[in-house]
Design a protein around this motif. Structure first.
Motif, short mmCIF file in Angstrom:
data_model
loop_
_atom_site.label_atom_id
_atom_site.label_comp_id
_atom_site.label_asym_id
_atom_site.label_seq_id
_atom_site.Cartn_x
_atom_site.Cartn_y
_atom_site.Cartn_z
N HIS A 125 0.80 -1.23 0.00
CA HIS A 125 0.00 0.00 0.00
C HIS A 125 0.83 1.28 0.00
O HIS A 125 0.32 2.34 -0.36
N GLN A 126 2.09 1.19 0.41
CA GLN A 126 2.90 2.40 0.54
C GLN A 126 4.11 2.38 -0.39
O GLN A 126 5.16 2.94 -0.06
N ILE A 127 3.96 1.78 -1.56
CA ILE A 127 5.09 1.69 -2.48
C ILE A 127 5.52 3.08 -2.97
O ILE A 127 6.70 3.33 -3.22
N ASP A 128 4.56 4.01 -3.10
CA ASP A 128 4.91 5.37 -3.50
C ASP A 128 5.82 6.02 -2.46
O ASP A 128 6.75 6.76 -2.80
N LEU A 129 5.53 5.76 -1.21
CA LEU A 129 6.37 6.30 -0.12
C LEU A 129 7.76 5.68 -0.16
O LEU A 129 8.76 6.39 0.00
N LEU A 130 7.83 4.38 -0.37
CA LEU A 130 9.12 3.70 -0.41
C LEU A 130 9.98 4.18 -1.57
O LEU A 130 11.21 4.19 -1.49
N GLU A 131 9.34 4.59 -2.65
CA GLU A 131 10.08 5.08 -3.81
C GLU A 131 10.61 6.50 -3.60
O GLU A 131 11.46 6.96 -4.36
N ASN A 132 10.14 7.17 -2.56
CA ASN A 132 10.63 8.52 -2.27
C ASN A 132 12.09 8.44 -1.79
O ASN A 132 12.43 7.61 -0.96
N PRO A 133 12.96 9.31 -2.30
CA PRO A 133 14.39 9.27 -1.91
C PRO A 133 14.63 9.46 -0.42
O PRO A 133 15.72 9.12 0.07
N ALA A 134 13.65 9.98 0.30
CA ALA A 134 13.82 10.19 1.74
C ALA A 134 13.82 8.87 2.51
O ALA A 134 14.28 8.82 3.66
N ILE A 135 13.32 7.82 1.89
CA ILE A 135 13.26 6.51 2.54
C ILE A 135 14.39 5.65 2.01
O ILE A 135 14.45 5.33 0.82
N ASP A 136 15.30 5.29 2.89
CA ASP A 136 16.44 4.45 2.50
C ASP A 136 16.83 3.54 3.66
O ASP A 136 16.23 3.60 4.73
N ARG A 156 11.32 -4.54 -6.88
CA ARG A 156 12.53 -5.13 -7.44
C ARG A 156 13.43 -4.05 -8.05
O ARG A 156 14.66 -4.10 -7.94
N ALA A 157 12.80 -3.07 -8.69
CA ALA A 157 13.57 -1.97 -9.29
C ALA A 157 14.29 -1.17 -8.20
O ALA A 157 15.44 -0.74 -8.39
N LEU A 158 13.64 -0.98 -7.07
CA LEU A 158 14.27 -0.28 -5.95
C LEU A 158 15.48 -1.06 -5.43
O LEU A 158 16.53 -0.49 -5.13
N CYS A 159 15.30 -2.37 -5.33
CA CYS A 159 16.37 -3.22 -4.78
C CYS A 159 17.57 -3.31 -5.71
O CYS A 159 18.70 -3.52 -5.25
N SER A 160 17.34 -3.16 -7.00
CA SER A 160 18.44 -3.26 -7.96
C SER A 160 19.03 -1.91 -8.33
O SER A 160 20.04 -1.84 -9.05
N ASN A 161 18.42 -0.83 -7.85
CA ASN A 161 18.90 0.52 -8.16
C ASN A 161 20.13 0.83 -7.30
O ASN A 161 20.04 0.89 -6.07
N PRO A 162 21.29 1.05 -7.91
CA PRO A 162 22.51 1.31 -7.13
C PRO A 162 22.47 2.64 -6.37
O PRO A 162 23.26 2.85 -5.44
N GLN A 163 21.54 3.52 -6.75
CA GLN A 163 21.42 4.81 -6.07
C GLN A 163 20.58 4.72 -4.79
O GLN A 163 20.56 5.66 -4.00
N ARG A 164 19.89 3.60 -4.62
CA ARG A 164 19.05 3.43 -3.44
C ARG A 164 19.64 2.35 -2.53
O ARG A 164 20.29 1.42 -3.00
N ARG A 165 19.37 2.49 -1.24
CA ARG A 165 19.93 1.55 -0.25
C ARG A 165 18.84 0.59 0.21
O ARG A 165 18.33 0.68 1.33
N PHE A 166 18.48 -0.31 -0.70
CA PHE A 166 17.51 -1.38 -0.41
C PHE A 166 18.24 -2.71 -0.54
O PHE A 166 18.91 -2.97 -1.54
N PHE A 167 18.09 -3.56 0.47
CA PHE A 167 18.81 -4.83 0.48
C PHE A 167 17.83 -5.99 0.68
O PHE A 167 16.99 -5.95 1.59
N VAL A 168 17.93 -7.00 -0.17
CA VAL A 168 17.07 -8.18 -0.05
C VAL A 168 17.78 -9.21 0.83
O VAL A 168 18.89 -9.66 0.52
#
Length: 269
Positions: A63-74, A98-110
């Motif tokens: 439900h909050q994928i838009d929020l997670l895509e915001n650069p303020a969330i890392d 998946r795009a967030l997790c593979s984006n080198p500019q974002r700090r998302f870790f699976v």
């Protein structure tokens, strides 16, 4: 470490076959934190100066994928159990995650919690799959907390009231989405949060839409078995509900047997 599960099932041809599934558990799955003193940090994705590591449950992601895509969330850890649930429920959100997790500019870790020997959990007797997955999320959050030894705060983000309550009882810091966003001191992010559709329902009540988590809005007038029996015996009658397009609190039920329309008014009748 090997876990196996066996069960029998009936095929379309009527044959009964035994199915054995093997589940391999490992101890070399890394946490993704660059300041960890135990894991290999070569593939670390989280920030070296992170003050908080976020673990979000399935419904927060859905439900909050838009929020997670915001650069303020890392500095977000995406558990494999969450990833799999999201994939089964909404492929579009899954691809965005998946795009967030593979984006080198974002700090998302699976983190593959379902294959780590210390975070894999078996379903207990009488436990629903959803409750088991919620427990797996809490176990993974607690593992991160113990594994990193207090070097960073591990925060579970959930709008599920019961999940949050159990997490706090286990000593895991937990907050709702709205509470966490407010703590960031960025009012603009509050506009990104998906709010419940009804004003008289809190976010904790409205977020989790999985079948076992849904709450009963109106109590049942009669058990289904009694209704079916009554229909056959002519005690009850069945008809189509037609809501007045100009007044949502007024509706008619057309009953062919009685050759009349029954008027229904109000929000609860």
């Amino acid at each position: 470490m090997l876990q196996s599960k066996s069960f029998v099932k009936k095929t379309k041809q009527g044959k009964v076959v035994k199915v054995v599934r093997e589940h391999y558990l490992r101890d070399d799955i890394y946490c993704g934190a660059p300041f960890c003193k135990v894991c290999d940090v070569a593939a670390a994705r989280l920030g070296s100066s992170a003050s908080t590591i976020i673990i979000a449950d399935t419904n927060v992601v859905l439900h909050q994928i838009d929020l997670l895509e915001n650069p303020a969330i890392d500095d977000v850890v995406v558990l494999s159990v969450v990833l799999e649930e999201v994939k089964n429920k909404n492929l579009s959100v899954y691809n965005r995650l998946r795009a967030l997790c593979s984006n080198p500019q974002r700090r998302f870790f699976v983190f593959s919690n379902e294959y780590h020997k210390d975070t894999y959990v078996k379903i207990e007797s009488g436990e629903t799959p959803n409750d088991r997955n919620d427990r797996a999320i809490r176990v993974a959050a607690q593992w991160y907390q113990n594994h990193l030894g207090g070097a960073v705060k591990v925060l579970l983000i959930t709008n599920d009231r019961e999940n949050k309550k159990k997490a706090i009882q286990d000593g895991i810091p937990a907050e709702t989405v709205e509470s966490y966003v407010k703590s960031l001191g960025q009012p603009a992010l509050l506009d990104v949060i998906v709010q419940p559709p009804s004003e008289d329902v809190t976010m904790e009540d409205a977020e989790d839409l999985r079948p076992s988590k849904r709450k009963t809005i109106y109590p049942e007038h009669k058990p289904m078995s009694e209704i079916i029996s009554g229909l056959h015996r002519g005690i009850y009658h069945q008809g189509k509900l037609r809501v007045n397009r100009y007044n949502p609190f007024e509706a008619y039920v057309g009953v062919k047997v009685l050759e009349m329309k029954l008027l229904s008014t109000g929000a609860q009748t």
